[in-house]
Design a protein around this motif. Structure first.
Motif, PDB file in Angstrom:
ATOM      1  N   VAL A 107     -36.495  32.368  59.360  1.00 38.66           N
ATOM      2  CA  VAL A 107     -37.292  32.409  60.602  1.00 38.66           C
ATOM      3  C   VAL A 107     -37.787  33.851  60.804  1.00 38.66           C
ATOM      4  O   VAL A 107     -39.093  34.137  61.237  1.00 38.66           O
ATOM      5  N   ALA A 108     -37.020  34.880  60.611  1.00 37.90           N
ATOM      6  CA  ALA A 108     -37.267  36.439  60.721  1.00 37.90           C
ATOM      7  C   ALA A 108     -38.680  36.750  59.827  1.00 37.90           C
ATOM      8  O   ALA A 108     -39.007  37.531  60.499  1.00 37.90           O
ATOM      9  N   LEU A 109     -38.494  36.528  58.437  1.00 45.14           N
ATOM     10  CA  LEU A 109     -39.652  36.956  57.706  1.00 45.14           C
ATOM     11  C   LEU A 109     -41.040  36.611  58.195  1.00 45.14           C
ATOM     12  O   LEU A 109     -41.707  37.392  58.482  1.00 45.14           O
ATOM     13  N   PRO A 110     -41.251  35.184  58.560  1.00 44.68           N
ATOM     14  CA  PRO A 110     -42.501  34.905  59.086  1.00 44.68           C
ATOM     15  C   PRO A 110     -42.822  35.514  60.607  1.00 44.68           C
ATOM     16  O   PRO A 110     -43.971  35.985  60.827  1.00 44.68           O
ATOM     17  N   LEU A 111     -41.859  35.562  61.162  1.00 43.77           N
ATOM     18  CA  LEU A 111     -42.039  35.929  62.549  1.00 43.77           C
ATOM     19  C   LEU A 111     -42.395  37.476  62.638  1.00 43.77           C
ATOM     20  O   LEU A 111     -43.087  38.162  63.233  1.00 43.77           O
ATOM     21  N   THR A 112     -41.630  38.250  61.661  1.00 43.49           N
ATOM     22  CA  THR A 112     -42.014  39.467  61.345  1.00 43.49           C
ATOM     23  C   THR A 112     -43.406  39.750  61.136  1.00 43.49           C
ATOM     24  O   THR A 112     -44.033  40.617  61.611  1.00 43.49           O
ATOM     25  N   GLY A 113     -43.825  39.143  60.030  1.00 40.97           N
ATOM     26  CA  GLY A 113     -45.359  39.120  59.661  1.00 40.97           C
ATOM     27  C   GLY A 113     -46.168  38.782  61.039  1.00 40.97           C
ATOM     28  O   GLY A 113     -47.281  39.428  60.909  1.00 40.97           O
ATOM     29  N   LEU A 114     -46.067  37.784  61.734  1.00 42.26           N
ATOM     30  CA  LEU A 114     -46.686  37.518  62.989  1.00 42.26           C
ATOM     31  C   LEU A 114     -46.725  38.533  63.744  1.00 42.26           C
ATOM     32  O   LEU A 114     -47.714  38.989  64.379  1.00 42.26           O
TER      33      LEU A 114
END
Length: 208
Positions: A107-114
């Protein structure tokens, strides 16, 4: 108790992530860190390839590395705690740490990118632009530590065209040259990991 939940064995990885995030912030505030770090990350990523696309999706290249790392640690820690709280509410127990960490990571990887997209609009763009180490040739540097002689390079500091600081090793381009700490030099060429330089003032130099 809340503190017991935070420090539970199943949640220790998320607590550690938030502690590391705070530590990086404190180091930055007291001057031991820097978002324009002297560490030269001279690795170009092909944005058209699969790897480049994935890194871009996760926010790589939009923000300085330390800011992106702090953002990831914050999102990872909070996501992990929120997920464990949800699981505990449903089942009365916490997920094993490895499973919880894997879920939070997904969850954290794509949310960080967003989240990096709006942050990139706030932070000056020149702080997010990397340059090749070869572009430092032709710029002026200051001998920082040691005395530079032929075959005995000394550490120097130089700023690229975006104002980012870089630390590199420098030695005189001439056989009888010598540079002392604090002396300004001009980087004329690169030989492997060593930059060759001439003293400012001994040649006619144009401003870079």
């Amino acid at each position: 108790m809340v503190i017991d939940f935070w420090l539970a064995d199943e949640n220790i990885v998320f607590a550690a992530a938030l502690v590391l995030m705070v530590a990086l912030g404190v180091l930055q505030l007291i001057g031991f860190g820097g978002f324009d770090s002297d560490v030269d990350m001279d690795a170009d990523v092909d944005g058209t390839g699969v790897a480049g696309g994935l890194l871009s999706f996760f926010g790589w290249g939009r923000l300085p590395f330390l800011i992106l790392l702090v953002l990831f640690l914050l999102v990872f820690g909070l996501t992990g705690f929120a997920g464990q709280q949800f699981i505990q509410t449903l089942t009365g127990r916490l997920l094993p740490p490895s499973l919880a960490a894997a879920g939070a990571l997904l969850v954290a990887l794509p949310l960080t990118g967003l989240l990096s997209k709006p942050l990139a609009r706030i932070i000056p763009q020149d702080e997010t632009t990397a340059v090749s180490i070869d572009e430092l040739t032709g710029r002026r540097a200051i001998i920082d530590i040691g005395t530079a002689k032929p075959g005995y390079p000394a550490r120097a500091k130089v700023k690229d065209r975006y104002g980012h600081g870089h630390a590199l090793m420098v030695e005189p381009d001439s056989e009888d040259g010598i540079f002392l700490a604090g002396e300004e030099v001009l980087l004329v060429r690169r030989d492997g990991d060593i930059f060759k330089a001439v003293a400012v003032g001994t040649h006619w130099l144009s401003e870079t």
